[in-house]
Design a protein around this motif. Sequence first.
Motif, PDB file in Angstrom:
ATOM      1  N   VAL A  20       6.579  -6.834  13.307  1.00 36.71           N
ATOM      2  CA  VAL A  20       6.489  -7.671  12.111  1.00 36.71           C
ATOM      3  C   VAL A  20       5.747  -6.870  11.048  1.00 36.71           C
ATOM      4  O   VAL A  20       4.696  -6.295  11.330  1.00 36.71           O
ATOM      5  CB  VAL A  20       5.744  -8.984  12.393  1.00 36.71           C
ATOM      6  CG1 VAL A  20       5.708  -9.865  11.155  1.00 36.71           C
ATOM      7  CG2 VAL A  20       6.384  -9.729  13.565  1.00 36.71           C
ATOM      8  N   THR A  21       6.306  -6.817   9.851  1.00 33.77           N
ATOM      9  CA  THR A  21       5.664  -6.095   8.763  1.00 33.77           C
ATOM     10  C   THR A  21       5.453  -7.023   7.573  1.00 33.77           C
ATOM     11  O   THR A  21       6.117  -8.052   7.447  1.00 33.77           O
ATOM     12  CB  THR A  21       6.510  -4.891   8.293  1.00 33.77           C
ATOM     13  OG1 THR A  21       7.654  -5.355   7.580  1.00 33.77           O
ATOM     14  CG2 THR A  21       6.950  -4.020   9.461  1.00 33.77           C
ATOM     15  N   VAL A  22       4.539  -6.621   6.717  1.00 35.34           N
ATOM     16  CA  VAL A  22       4.426  -7.200   5.385  1.00 35.34           C
ATOM     17  C   VAL A  22       4.647  -6.053   4.411  1.00 35.34           C
ATOM     18  O   VAL A  22       3.937  -5.047   4.442  1.00 35.34           O
ATOM     19  CB  VAL A  22       3.063  -7.886   5.148  1.00 35.34           C
ATOM     20  CG1 VAL A  22       2.886  -8.250   3.672  1.00 35.34           C
ATOM     21  CG2 VAL A  22       2.949  -9.131   6.013  1.00 35.34           C
ATOM     22  N   VAL A  23       5.680  -6.204   3.585  1.00 34.64           N
ATOM     23  CA  VAL A  23       5.993  -5.206   2.560  1.00 34.64           C
ATOM     24  C   VAL A  23       5.275  -5.644   1.289  1.00 34.64           C
ATOM     25  O   VAL A  23       5.394  -6.796   0.866  1.00 34.64           O
ATOM     26  CB  VAL A  23       7.513  -5.099   2.342  1.00 34.64           C
ATOM     27  CG1 VAL A  23       7.830  -4.158   1.182  1.00 34.64           C
ATOM     28  CG2 VAL A  23       8.201  -4.618   3.620  1.00 34.64           C
ATOM     29  N   THR A  24       4.511  -4.730   0.703  1.00 35.84           N
ATOM     30  CA  THR A  24       3.742  -5.044  -0.500  1.00 35.84           C
ATOM     31  C   THR A  24       4.152  -4.124  -1.639  1.00 35.84           C
ATOM     32  O   THR A  24       4.597  -2.996  -1.419  1.00 35.84           O
ATOM     33  CB  THR A  24       2.229  -4.892  -0.245  1.00 35.84           C
ATOM     34  OG1 THR A  24       1.962  -3.549   0.189  1.00 35.84           O
ATOM     35  CG2 THR A  24       1.747  -5.881   0.812  1.00 35.84           C
ATOM     36  N   ALA A  25       3.987  -4.634  -2.861  1.00 36.16           N
ATOM     37  CA  ALA A  25       4.272  -3.850  -4.059  1.00 36.16           C
ATOM     38  C   ALA A  25       3.304  -4.279  -5.148  1.00 36.16           C
ATOM     39  O   ALA A  25       2.798  -5.407  -5.141  1.00 36.16           O
ATOM     40  CB  ALA A  25       5.713  -4.054  -4.508  1.00 36.16           C
ATOM     41  N   ALA A  26       3.029  -3.389  -6.090  1.00 37.19           N
ATOM     42  CA  ALA A  26       2.170  -3.692  -7.230  1.00 37.19           C
ATOM     43  C   ALA A  26       2.603  -2.845  -8.414  1.00 37.19           C
ATOM     44  O   ALA A  26       3.040  -1.706  -8.256  1.00 37.19           O
ATOM     45  CB  ALA A  26       0.707  -3.407  -6.887  1.00 37.19           C
ATOM     46  N   CYS A  27       2.488  -3.429  -9.601  1.00 38.44           N
ATOM     47  CA  CYS A  27       2.796  -2.718 -10.850  1.00 38.44           C
ATOM     48  C   CYS A  27       1.509  -2.448 -11.614  1.00 38.44           C
ATOM     49  O   CYS A  27       0.477  -3.056 -11.356  1.00 38.44           O
ATOM     50  CB  CYS A  27       3.737  -3.555 -11.720  1.00 38.44           C
ATOM     51  SG  CYS A  27       5.451  -3.414 -11.229  1.00 38.44           S
ATOM     52  N   VAL A  74       2.579  -2.550   9.099  1.00 32.22           N
ATOM     53  CA  VAL A  74       2.960  -3.009  10.437  1.00 32.22           C
ATOM     54  C   VAL A  74       1.814  -3.868  10.965  1.00 32.22           C
ATOM     55  O   VAL A  74       0.708  -3.365  11.185  1.00 32.22           O
ATOM     56  CB  VAL A  74       3.226  -1.819  11.383  1.00 32.22           C
ATOM     57  CG1 VAL A  74       3.574  -2.303  12.788  1.00 32.22           C
ATOM     58  CG2 VAL A  74       4.328  -0.919  10.832  1.00 32.22           C
ATOM     59  N   LEU A  75       2.069  -5.163  11.122  1.00 33.66           N
ATOM     60  CA  LEU A  75       0.995  -6.084  11.488  1.00 33.66           C
ATOM     61  C   LEU A  75       0.522  -5.871  12.918  1.00 33.66           C
ATOM     62  O   LEU A  75       1.298  -5.523  13.811  1.00 33.66           O
ATOM     63  CB  LEU A  75       1.453  -7.535  11.302  1.00 33.66           C
ATOM     64  CG  LEU A  75       1.806  -7.932   9.862  1.00 33.66           C
ATOM     65  CD1 LEU A  75       2.083  -9.430   9.786  1.00 33.66           C
ATOM     66  CD2 LEU A  75       0.732  -7.533   8.869  1.00 33.66           C
ATOM     67  N   ALA A 116      -3.912  -3.873   9.508  1.00 29.32           N
ATOM     68  CA  ALA A 116      -2.569  -3.541  10.002  1.00 29.32           C
ATOM     69  C   ALA A 116      -2.650  -2.405  11.019  1.00 29.32           C
ATOM     70  O   ALA A 116      -3.525  -1.540  10.928  1.00 29.32           O
ATOM     71  CB  ALA A 116      -1.663  -3.145   8.843  1.00 29.32           C
ATOM     72  N   ALA A 117      -1.741  -2.407  11.989  1.00 29.67           N
ATOM     73  CA  ALA A 117      -1.691  -1.339  12.997  1.00 29.67           C
ATOM     74  C   ALA A 117      -1.286  -0.010  12.365  1.00 29.67           C
ATOM     75  O   ALA A 117      -1.713   1.056  12.801  1.00 29.67           O
ATOM     76  CB  ALA A 117      -0.722  -1.709  14.115  1.00 29.67           C
TER      77      ALA A 117
END
Length: 193
Positions: A20-27, A74-75, A116-117
Amino acid sequence: MGPADVSAFRKAMGSFPTGVTVVTAACDDGNMHGMTVNSFSSVSLDPMLVLVCLNETSRGLGLIERAGAFVVNVLSAGQQNVSRWFADRHRPEGSMMFDGVPFEPGVTGCPILIDAAASFACRLRQSHRAGDHLIVLGEVVALVHRPQLQPLIFHAGAYKSLRDESRPAGRTAACRFGQDSGIAGQQPHRRAA
């Protein structure tokens, strides 16, 4: 074999355990987004490429394209609540969705989740439309790896964790190298030379 309808397809795909992942983005304008994703894979070692598959209606897709970067977090096994939070369609938008979630900005400016791992900071390379999803290809420019943390697993609609299965002492090596078929009275299978 039965007919391939959407419901049967979903259930059958649930047979395949994933991380399980969390995909993050920032501007640069301070806008941030995170989303839970389980379609993640390595693609190439040279150059180091990964892919994630995102729903074409995802709010984060435009931000990834504007930023030209994203992070795949990667959680770890203890982050079920983080997975649920970033999967919740009713969570706040923008930087408020990260309130209470420990993170630090990565080299691309995108959030790296502290517990996160592993985290992979990526520059956007390409994206390809595939049905109702976009395959997003990123080149890994930096990473964090915490091997002491077990990954969070999703299988058959539920969160799971890795467990060391205990085997009787002495059988492990024999089974591993094909010296024991594991069935009494049956000879192990041998490949012909």
